[in-house]
Design a protein around this motif. Structure first.
Motif, short mmCIF file in Angstrom:
data_model
loop_
_atom_site.label_atom_id
_atom_site.label_comp_id
_atom_site.label_asym_id
_atom_site.label_seq_id
_atom_site.Cartn_x
_atom_site.Cartn_y
_atom_site.Cartn_z
N ALA A 10 33.86 54.47 42.17
CA ALA A 10 34.01 55.10 40.85
C ALA A 10 34.28 54.08 39.75
O ALA A 10 33.80 54.23 38.63
N VAL A 11 35.04 53.03 40.06
CA VAL A 11 35.45 52.08 39.03
C VAL A 11 34.25 51.26 38.52
O VAL A 11 34.31 50.68 37.44
N ARG A 12 33.17 51.24 39.28
CA ARG A 12 31.98 50.53 38.81
C ARG A 12 31.47 51.09 37.48
O ARG A 12 30.89 50.36 36.67
N THR A 40 48.21 39.52 35.47
CA THR A 40 47.57 38.54 34.58
C THR A 40 46.48 39.20 33.74
O THR A 40 46.40 38.98 32.51
N VAL A 41 45.64 40.00 34.38
CA VAL A 41 44.56 40.68 33.66
C VAL A 41 45.12 41.63 32.62
O VAL A 41 44.63 41.70 31.48
N ALA A 42 46.18 42.36 32.99
CA ALA A 42 46.78 43.30 32.05
C ALA A 42 47.28 42.58 30.80
O ALA A 42 47.07 43.04 29.66
N MET A 43 47.94 41.44 30.99
CA MET A 43 48.44 40.68 29.85
C MET A 43 47.29 40.17 28.98
O MET A 43 47.36 40.20 27.74
N ALA A 44 46.22 39.73 29.62
CA ALA A 44 45.07 39.22 28.87
C ALA A 44 44.34 40.33 28.13
O ALA A 44 43.88 40.13 27.00
N VAL A 45 44.25 41.50 28.72
CA VAL A 45 43.63 42.65 28.05
C VAL A 45 44.42 43.01 26.80
O VAL A 45 43.86 43.26 25.73
N GLU A 46 45.73 43.01 26.92
CA GLU A 46 46.60 43.34 25.78
C GLU A 46 46.55 42.28 24.70
O GLU A 46 46.76 42.56 23.52
N ASP A 94 43.40 46.84 38.45
CA ASP A 94 44.35 47.78 39.06
C ASP A 94 43.78 48.42 40.32
O ASP A 94 44.51 48.66 41.29
N CYS A 95 42.49 48.70 40.31
CA CYS A 95 41.85 49.26 41.50
C CYS A 95 41.93 48.27 42.66
O CYS A 95 42.27 48.64 43.79
N LEU A 96 41.65 47.00 42.38
CA LEU A 96 41.73 45.98 43.42
C LEU A 96 43.16 45.82 43.92
O LEU A 96 43.40 45.64 45.12
#
Length: 451
Positions: free
Chosen positions: A214-216, A343-349, A276-278
């Protein structure tokens, strides 16, 4: 031997044999961060985008066919594996991915110049910016290449998860008859079958497959043609639709044009969803690995209810010691994916206004999570799960010794009598069936609670 190239910063000597140019050279000098190469799937995705853009510009009459055909020829060379070593920039870099985009532009341009009879660095013949990068910006090329990479890695990882699910299902059937003691909070609970435990592992793996499939859809929408900030400056008005058509023909990934190209350039929360899925997949697999470590613990003083394959010596000092090294690597892969998600969350923000400058670390960490989880679960399946055996004798021994058999026994002889049997079993270090027989409980009742 060197050739001299220049950019807005100034002049720089480039190795004469190099296909990269001044932009890539400066990036290599500036960004020795991970000291790693770009992931090959990301490079492949970049090449496919450059090929689709050349086809688009030729179709729209924006690119000299002679130059366009040379760019296409180089793209095919690179897709066949040539010149990949010329991608020299570090995965983590300042500039929102500009170094990576210019690295591929320069390599394609310089090889195209050769094909047209020129010498590397003669950018009047084929320009990295004006020809290879025509109708594009780093700000649409780079995030789009990351999305293509995620889609490809997701398809790869789905196969690994599906194979793991099959193994769990096969073990569930193999162990369906093996009754054992279930545990809650590491304390004896009530009976269960070993097969039921493994079927639960199958079920969570199937849910993870659905999550990843689904996340694709989070990353199928591309902002190609939006150029710098999504307004499409410097690109033909038909560029977005046309390049999407060519990309789908090249990749078969069912890509879409972003509904709003400005939004598609500004906002990249979809990468946070992927990370988050991973993380979730890693954590659930780590829990399974923990269970298998516990169930196989021993060989003499632990649970010992299952036997896992011995893969290597477990100690440099304790002769013959075998450790659960394969489940342990799954745990560590999960820890890594969980940290990468942060790390990804911080970079997205961290994006501001019309662009997020931190996509390099986002892609580096998402790719790392895919690779590490995929590799760890492949070895988990091949070198551990497929070879697990039930220790049926140990399962029955622990089941009979557990005082919690009296929970089932109480339904037949009453709570007070069952409580008395429990106390005597603990006091005299006897199994519940032994004490129950001494109290006159029939074999039929004992057989019923042991089924």
């Amino acid at each position: 031997m060197y050739r001299e190239e220049h950019d807005s910063v100034g002049k720089l000597n480039i190795p004469g044999e190099a296909y990269y140019g001044v932009n890539a050279q400066r990036a290599m000098d500036n960004f020795q961060i991970t000291q790693m190469k770009l992931d090959p799937v990301l490079v492949e995705s970049l090449i496919e985008i450059k090929k689709a853009c050349a086809l688009t510009n030729m179709e729209l009459g924006e690119l000299d066919p002679k130059v366009g055909e040379a760019i296409l020829a180089v793209a095919d060379e690179m897709l066949a594996g040539n010149l990949i070593g010329q991608m020299i920039v570090d995965p983590i870099q300042g500039g929102a991915g500009t170094s990576t985009n210019m690295n591929i532009n320069e390599v394609i341009a310089n090889r195209a110049i050769e094909l047209l009879g020129g010498e590397k660095g003669d950018y009047d013949l084929v320009s990295p910016n004006d020809h290879v990068n025509k109708g594009q910006s780093t700000n649409d090329v780079y995030p789009s290449s990351g999305k293509l990479t995620i889609l490809k890695l997701a398809d790869m990882f789905l196969k690994t998860l599906e194979e793991l699910a099959v193994s769990f299902e096969e073990k569930a059937q193999e162990f369906a008859h093996v009754k054992k003691m279930g545990r809650t909070q590491l304390s004896d609970a009530v009976p269960i079958t070993l097969g039921a435990e493994f079927h639960a592992y199958y079920m969570v793996t199937k849910r993870n497959i659905k999550r990843l499939a689904a996340v694709r859809d989070e990353v199928r929408s591309l902002n190609m043609g939006g150029t710098a900030i999504g307004t499409g400056i410097s690109a033909h008005e038909a560029f977005p639709v046309t390049v999407n058509k060519h990309l789908n023909e090249l990749t078969g990934l069912n890509l879409e044009v972003a509904e709003d190209l400005v939004d598609g350039t500004q906002n990249i929360e979809s990468f946070g969803v992927v990370a988050d899925c991973l993380k979730t997949i890693g954590l659930s697999c780590s829990k399974i690995a923990n269970d298998i470590r516990l169930l196989s613990s021993g060989p003499r003083t632990g649970f010992g209810e299952i036997l896992i394959p011995a893969r290597q010596n477990g100690s440099s000092i304790m002769p013959g010691k075998i450790n659960p090294v394969i489940p342990e690597v799954v745990n560590q892969a999960a820890f890594l994916a969980a940290g990468n998600s942060v790390t990804v969350a911080m970079a997205v923000e961290g994006g501001q206004l019309e662009l997020n400058a931190f996509e390099p670390v986002i892609f580096h960490k998402i790719i790392e999570s895919f690779r590490v989880l995929d590799n760890s679960l492949m070895t988990f399946n091949t070198n551990c799960v497929k070879g697990i055996k039930a220790n049926e004798e140990r399962c029955r021994e622990l089941l009979e010794r557990s005082t919690y058999l009296t929970t089932a026994l109480a339904a037949h002889i009453g709570y007070d009598e069952a409580s008395t049997i429990t106390k005597e079993s603990l006091r005299d270090n006897k199994t519940v069936p032994q004490v129950a027989r001494e109290h006159g409980v029939s074999e039929e009742i004992l057989a019923a609670i042991m089924e």
